[in-house]
Structure formats: structure tokens, C-alpha cells
Scaffold this motif. Structure first.
Motif, PDB file in Angstrom:
ATOM      1  N   MET A   6      -0.215 -27.498  11.428  1.00 22.68           N
ATOM      2  CA  MET A   6      -0.992 -27.829  12.621  1.00 22.68           C
ATOM      3  C   MET A   6      -1.673 -29.164  12.388  1.00 22.68           C
ATOM      4  SD  MET A   6      -4.073 -28.165  14.327  1.00 22.68           S
ATOM      5  CE  MET A   6      -5.438 -27.106  13.863  1.00 22.68           C
ATOM      6  N   LEU A   7      -1.455 -30.100  13.327  1.00 18.13           N
ATOM      7  CA  LEU A   7      -2.104 -31.404  13.317  1.00 18.13           C
ATOM      8  C   LEU A   7      -2.746 -31.633  14.686  1.00 18.13           C
ATOM      9  CD1 LEU A   7       0.720 -33.461  11.559  1.00 18.13           C
ATOM     10  CD2 LEU A   7      -1.402 -32.649  10.510  1.00 18.13           C
ATOM     11  N   TYR A   8      -3.742 -32.490  14.745  1.00 18.35           N
ATOM     12  CA  TYR A   8      -4.484 -32.708  15.981  1.00 18.35           C
ATOM     13  C   TYR A   8      -3.698 -33.567  16.974  1.00 18.35           C
ATOM     14  CZ  TYR A   8      -8.780 -30.836  13.878  1.00 18.35           C
ATOM     15  OH  TYR A   8      -9.737 -30.037  13.295  1.00 18.35           O
ATOM     16  N   ALA A   9      -3.898 -33.265  18.266  1.00 19.06           N
ATOM     17  CA  ALA A   9      -3.161 -33.923  19.347  1.00 19.06           C
ATOM     18  C   ALA A   9      -4.007 -35.010  20.005  1.00 19.06           C
ATOM     19  CB  ALA A   9      -2.735 -32.886  20.390  1.00 19.06           C
ATOM     20  N   ARG A  10      -3.428 -36.185  20.122  1.00 13.02           N
ATOM     21  CA  ARG A  10      -4.121 -37.316  20.761  1.00 13.02           C
ATOM     22  C   ARG A  10      -4.361 -37.043  22.253  1.00 13.02           C
ATOM     23  NH1 ARG A  10      -5.041 -42.425  19.442  1.00 13.02           N
ATOM     24  NH2 ARG A  10      -3.744 -42.274  17.563  1.00 13.02           N
ATOM     25  N   HIS A  11      -3.328 -36.647  22.959  1.00 12.39           N
ATOM     26  CA  HIS A  11      -3.454 -36.462  24.405  1.00 12.39           C
ATOM     27  C   HIS A  11      -3.942 -35.041  24.682  1.00 12.39           C
ATOM     28  CE1 HIS A  11      -1.906 -40.388  24.819  1.00 12.39           C
ATOM     29  NE2 HIS A  11      -0.737 -40.078  24.277  1.00 12.39           N
ATOM     30  N   SER A  12      -5.257 -34.887  24.539  1.00  9.55           N
ATOM     31  CA  SER A  12      -5.901 -33.581  24.625  1.00  9.55           C
ATOM     32  C   SER A  12      -7.264 -33.735  25.275  1.00  9.55           C
ATOM     33  CB  SER A  12      -6.063 -32.986  23.222  1.00  9.55           C
ATOM     34  OG  SER A  12      -6.854 -33.848  22.406  1.00  9.55           O
ATOM     35  N   ALA A  13      -7.792 -32.629  25.779  1.00  8.64           N
ATOM     36  CA  ALA A  13      -9.123 -32.660  26.391  1.00  8.64           C
ATOM     37  C   ALA A  13     -10.191 -33.038  25.378  1.00  8.64           C
ATOM     38  CB  ALA A  13      -9.433 -31.290  27.005  1.00  8.64           C
ATOM     39  N   ILE A  14     -10.066 -32.530  24.162  1.00  9.19           N
ATOM     40  CA  ILE A  14     -11.095 -32.831  23.157  1.00  9.19           C
ATOM     41  C   ILE A  14     -11.104 -34.324  22.825  1.00  9.19           C
ATOM     42  CG2 ILE A  14     -11.702 -32.556  20.721  1.00  9.19           C
ATOM     43  CD1 ILE A  14     -11.144 -29.666  20.906  1.00  9.19           C
ATOM     44  N   PHE A  15      -9.912 -34.915  22.643  1.00  9.04           N
ATOM     45  CA  PHE A  15      -9.904 -36.325  22.249  1.00  9.04           C
ATOM     46  C   PHE A  15     -10.479 -37.208  23.347  1.00  9.04           C
ATOM     47  CE2 PHE A  15      -7.895 -40.546  21.810  1.00  9.04           C
ATOM     48  CZ  PHE A  15      -8.476 -40.898  20.597  1.00  9.04           C
ATOM     49  N   TRP A  16      -9.951 -37.085  24.582  1.00  9.26           N
ATOM     50  CA  TRP A  16     -10.379 -37.979  25.651  1.00  9.26           C
ATOM     51  C   TRP A  16     -11.705 -37.549  26.274  1.00  9.26           C
ATOM     52  CZ3 TRP A  16      -8.227 -42.405  25.362  1.00  9.26           C
ATOM     53  CH2 TRP A  16      -6.914 -42.531  24.925  1.00  9.26           C
ATOM     54  N   GLY A  17     -12.027 -36.257  26.196  1.00 14.42           N
ATOM     55  CA  GLY A  17     -13.248 -35.774  26.839  1.00 14.42           C
ATOM     56  C   GLY A  17     -14.448 -35.670  25.930  1.00 14.42           C
ATOM     57  N   THR A  18     -14.228 -35.647  24.610  1.00 16.48           N
ATOM     58  CA  THR A  18     -15.353 -35.517  23.671  1.00 16.48           C
ATOM     59  C   THR A  18     -15.353 -36.601  22.606  1.00 16.48           C
ATOM     60  OG1 THR A  18     -15.537 -33.118  23.954  1.00 16.48           O
ATOM     61  CG2 THR A  18     -16.441 -34.029  21.944  1.00 16.48           C
TER      62      THR A  18
ATOM     63  N   ALA B 236      -9.015 -43.586  12.034  1.00 16.93           N
ATOM     64  CA  ALA B 236      -9.100 -42.332  11.286  1.00 16.93           C
ATOM     65  C   ALA B 236     -10.507 -42.081  10.757  1.00 16.93           C
ATOM     66  CB  ALA B 236      -8.109 -42.353  10.122  1.00 16.93           C
ATOM     67  N   GLN B 237     -11.247 -43.161  10.480  1.00 18.63           N
ATOM     68  CA  GLN B 237     -12.586 -42.990   9.928  1.00 18.63           C
ATOM     69  C   GLN B 237     -13.635 -42.777  11.017  1.00 18.63           C
ATOM     70  OE1 GLN B 237     -11.617 -46.349   7.009  1.00 18.63           O
ATOM     71  NE2 GLN B 237     -13.319 -45.326   5.994  1.00 18.63           N
ATOM     72  N   TRP B 238     -13.540 -43.502  12.145  1.00 13.83           N
ATOM     73  CA  TRP B 238     -14.537 -43.230  13.176  1.00 13.83           C
ATOM     74  C   TRP B 238     -14.312 -41.873  13.822  1.00 13.83           C
ATOM     75  CZ3 TRP B 238     -13.704 -42.068  18.194  1.00 13.83           C
ATOM     76  CH2 TRP B 238     -12.595 -42.594  18.870  1.00 13.83           C
ATOM     77  N   VAL B 239     -13.047 -41.475  13.988  1.00  9.07           N
ATOM     78  CA  VAL B 239     -12.800 -40.132  14.515  1.00  9.07           C
ATOM     79  C   VAL B 239     -13.339 -39.086  13.532  1.00  9.07           C
ATOM     80  CG1 VAL B 239     -11.032 -38.470  15.194  1.00  9.07           C
ATOM     81  CG2 VAL B 239     -10.833 -40.847  15.908  1.00  9.07           C
ATOM     82  N   GLY B 240     -13.149 -39.322  12.233  1.00  2.26           N
ATOM     83  CA  GLY B 240     -13.699 -38.411  11.238  1.00  2.26           C
ATOM     84  C   GLY B 240     -15.202 -38.255  11.362  1.00  2.26           C
ATOM     85  N   ARG B 241     -15.899 -39.348  11.605  1.00  2.00           N
ATOM     86  CA  ARG B 241     -17.356 -39.315  11.633  1.00  2.00           C
ATOM     87  C   ARG B 241     -17.928 -38.580  12.847  1.00  2.00           C
ATOM     88  NH1 ARG B 241     -19.748 -42.704   7.930  1.00  2.00           N
ATOM     89  NH2 ARG B 241     -21.632 -42.953   9.199  1.00  2.00           N
TER      90      ARG B 241
ATOM     91  N   VAL C  93     -20.445 -43.937  22.538  1.00  3.50           N
ATOM     92  CA  VAL C  93     -21.907 -43.849  22.628  1.00  3.50           C
ATOM     93  C   VAL C  93     -22.562 -44.130  21.290  1.00  3.50           C
ATOM     94  CG1 VAL C  93     -23.822 -42.251  23.035  1.00  3.50           C
ATOM     95  CG2 VAL C  93     -21.887 -42.305  24.615  1.00  3.50           C
ATOM     96  N   ARG C  94     -21.975 -43.608  20.216  1.00  2.60           N
ATOM     97  CA  ARG C  94     -22.561 -43.813  18.889  1.00  2.60           C
ATOM     98  C   ARG C  94     -22.163 -45.150  18.272  1.00  2.60           C
ATOM     99  NH1 ARG C  94     -21.408 -37.812  16.201  1.00  2.60           N
ATOM    100  NH2 ARG C  94     -22.499 -36.583  17.809  1.00  2.60           N
ATOM    101  N   GLY C  95     -21.222 -45.820  18.895  1.00  2.00           N
ATOM    102  CA  GLY C  95     -20.768 -47.107  18.372  1.00  2.00           C
ATOM    103  C   GLY C  95     -19.859 -47.012  17.171  1.00  2.00           C
ATOM    104  N   GLU C  96     -19.452 -45.787  16.798  1.00  2.42           N
ATOM    105  CA  GLU C  96     -18.632 -45.611  15.597  1.00  2.42           C
ATOM    106  C   GLU C  96     -17.280 -46.293  15.725  1.00  2.42           C
ATOM    107  OE1 GLU C  96     -19.822 -44.498  12.952  1.00  2.42           O
ATOM    108  OE2 GLU C  96     -21.293 -42.925  13.310  1.00  2.42           O
TER     109      GLU C  96
END
Length: 362
Positions: free
Chosen positions: A224-236, A253-258, A243-246
Motif C-alpha cells: 500500500m502506497l499513498y495516492a496523489r489524486h485523493s481527497a486527503i492530498f488535495w483537500g488536507t 517528500a519532506q514537506w508532505v512528511g512534515r 498555510v504553514r509554508g512548508e
């Protein structure tokens, strides 16, 4: 020597003779010494913790820098999710919790019961990379598999070893090791399984190459790997990154991690890496596997960056009679409010999980 320790010692000796290889020189066979696995070629000594029934198998490149950050973050999250449960386990309680967990997997249509052939696991050799607290590995062992679990984080390897020792059926052992340099010989496993882990590694391409290497011809990777075109990615994730400027300070890969996987509670280190994949990016990543199939899942109405949406969803579903499922305790640290039928249907299109089966040519 007690029966559990005797059984682990026998498994360790068999692994050393048949599947293990030195991660330092990537060639030498390993022999069991009193406190280490010793390489016959380069002489490297890989320490054994006989009390916790775990061996640590690393090359020098698996220590320091971002590798230590990975250990620190996932060790912190281990204590948040699994530490309290581990300290209260016994065989009877774990067996009951595994039954609840398997039921939750089925209700949620998750990888370990849809893509993983549980009824066919008896006698199969299964490697799990990144077992978390060990629930998935224990489920496979209970179905009769010979399970090997590896995790770069020592707390998680120890947690998995503890649970495998409490579960009847099959065989099970855990190693503290790096997925980018697995301590196993080529073509050692029938199935390599990893649920939501490889996208958190420093070099996911290396982990996939290692998965391919240690699979037997005709073997399968269940991932299982995470999906780019998903509600979580684009909506959260994207809104939080903005907003956080990350997203302006780090590679993706690092800003998504944070901004994913939660916050540290026992230290300061944040999640170092989280990668996400489109279908085309999966095709590139898994190009060594000519036979592969993908299925999306995992959507809930709280997958959007709206304050208190998770609490609102839980309260509304509670009013509608949908109680939190006890199967969540073993894998999430608390009961989990599973998806509704509508959420399951939407998850097939905008879910955050790519459920993957990839077969190595025979």
C-alpha cells in the motif's frame, strides 16, 4: 532455556543457514554467536538481543543523518500508538484483539484481507517490511505463514517480536533492519508485504528494488502506497502545506512528511518523508514488475482541512448508531469509526490508499 527462546534460537539458526546475508558486505553468510550474528566474509558483528528476541542487521550507511530522524520519529509514534497496549498484552488478549482487527480490515476493505491471500498463506514465506506494532504479521502467522518482519525502528521490531511470540500457528521472527538494504539473500520469499511504509523511506526506489530482489520468481509484492489524486492530498495536505509554508521550504517528500502522520510527543523530530504517487508514477516505480494491478481505497468525510471535522463526523455517525470498532486498538491505538458504504464507494475513486499487487516474472 524456555520454549519460546528455544524456538526463536532455532529459527535464527535456520535463517542464518538459508536466508540471511550480511548487510555490510552484501555477500557473506552469517553465523550465530553468543551475542551477535557474525559475517563469514567481512567479519562484521550484528548484535543479538536474546531477551527481546531481535537481531539488528545494518550497514554503516543505515545510521546517522536522516536515517536516525526516521528512527526517532517512528519510535515516537510507536510510543503514542502501541506502547500502552504492548505493556498489557497476554496471549488470550492478543488473540481476541487480532480477531477484532481482522474484522475491521474486512469492514474497511483493506489490503491485508483483499489483496493478501489469507486462506493460501499456510506454509508460505512472507516478509513484512515495516510491521508497525506487528498486528499484520501476527495475522499472517495465525493463518500458518512463516513470517519475517523487518523494521528500521528498534521499538517497532521489538514490539512485533513480542506479539509474534504470543500468537499460535505458523512461524514468526522480527529483525531490526533497513528496507533499502535488506539482510536477506536473493529469491528468499513467496510474498513481500508492506502496508503504508515504503513511501516513508529515504529512497523508496531502493526499497522497491530490494523487494524485487528478495522475492522468489513468481512471487508477489502486496503493497500500500499513498495516492496523489485523493481527497486527503488535495483537500488536507496541500492546504496545510500552503498555510504553514512548508511546501516552500522543502522538497515534496519532506514537506508532505512534515504535515502528515501527526506530531511528536516524546521528542522534537517530525516525520522526515512521505511520498505520494499517481498511477503513472506507480508504473515508473514498479516497472520491474510486468504484472501489476492497483485498487484505491480509504476515504472519510473528514479528509478535508476543516477544523473539528473529524469530531463532527464521529459524533454524527454515533447519532446514526455507528459505534467505533474495537479492532482499531491494535493498529491505531484506539477504536476506529469505520467508513460508511458511501465513503467506501467514494474511496474507490478519491481514496488515499493505492492497494497494489505486483508479480515478479517466473
Amino acid at each position: 532455556m524456555g520454549p519460546l527462546l528455544t524456538g526463536w534460537t532455532d529459527l535464527l539458526a535456520r535463517d542464518a543457514a538459508t536466508t540471511l546475508r550480511c548487510p555490510a558486505c552484501r555477500a557473506g553468510a552469517l553465523a550465530v554467536d553468543s551475542d551477535a550474528l557474525v559475517c563469514s566474509s567481512c567479519g562484521a558483528r550484528h548484535p543479538l538481543d536474546r531477551e527481546r528476541q531481535v537481531a539488528a542487521l545494518f550497514a554503516a550507511a543505515s545510521h546517522g543523518g536522516l536515517k536516525d530522524d526516521i528512527r526517532a520519529w517512528w519510535g515516537d509514534l510507536y510510543e503514542q500508538l502501541y506502547g500502552p497496549t504492548d505493556r498489557s498484552l497476554n496471549p488470550e488478549r492478543l488473540e481476541a484483539m487480532l480477531t477484532d482487527t481482522e474484522d475491521l480490515f474486512r469492514v474497511r476493505e483493506m489490503l491485508p484481507v483483499v489483496e493478501m491471500p489469507l486462506a493460501e498463506l499456510a506454509g508460505k514465506s512472507v516478509l513484512e517490511i515495516g510491521p508497525g506494532g506487528g498486528a499484520h504479521s501476527c495475522l499472517f502467522k495465525r493463518y500458518g505463514a512463516s513470517v519475517t518482519a523487518v523494521d528500521i525502528t528498534p521499538e517497532r521490531a521489538i514490539s512485533t517480536a513480542l506479539k509474534l511470540g504470543l500468537v499460535t500457528g505458523g512461524e514468526g521472527r522480527a529483525y531490526n533492519a533497513d528496507a533499502e538494504n535488506l539482510p536477506f539473500r536473493d529469491a528468499s520469499f513467496d510474498i513481500v508485504y508492506s502496508n503504508g511504509v515504503l513511501h516513508h523511506s529515504q529512497d523508496t526506489d531502493k526499497t522497491i528494488a530490494e523487494v524485487f530482489r528478495v522475492l522468489k520468481p513468481g512471487g508477489r509484492a502486496v503493497l500500500m502506497l499513498y495516492a496523489r489524486h485523493s481527497a486527503i492530498f488535495w483537500g488536507t495536505i496541500v492546504p496545510l502545506g500552503l498555510v504553514r509554508g512548508e511546501m516552500f521550504r522543502w522538497p515534496e517528500a519532506q514537506w508532505v512528511g512534515r504535515v502528515t502522520e501527526g506530531k511528536p510527543k516524546h521528542g522534537q523530530t517530525r516525520n522526515p518523508f512521505t511520498r505520494i504517487y499517481s498511477a503513472a508514477e506507480l508504473d515508473r516505480l514498479l516497472s520491474a514488475f510486468p504484472l501489476r494491478r492497483y485498487r484505491k481505497s480509504s476515504f472519510q468525510w473528514d479528509n478535508f482541512a476543516i477544523p473539528r471535522l473529524t469530531q463532527i463526523r464521529r459524533k454524527v455517525l454515533g447519532w446514526l448508531g455507528r459505534a467505533a470498532h474495537p479492532g482499531g486498538v491494535l493498529i491505531y491505538g484506539a477504536p476506529f469509526v469505520s467508513e460508511t458504504k458511501t465513503e467506501l464507494a467514494l474511496g474507490r475513486h478519491i481514496g488515499f490508499a493505492w492497494n497494489i499487487v505486483a508479480e515478479k516474472p517466473a
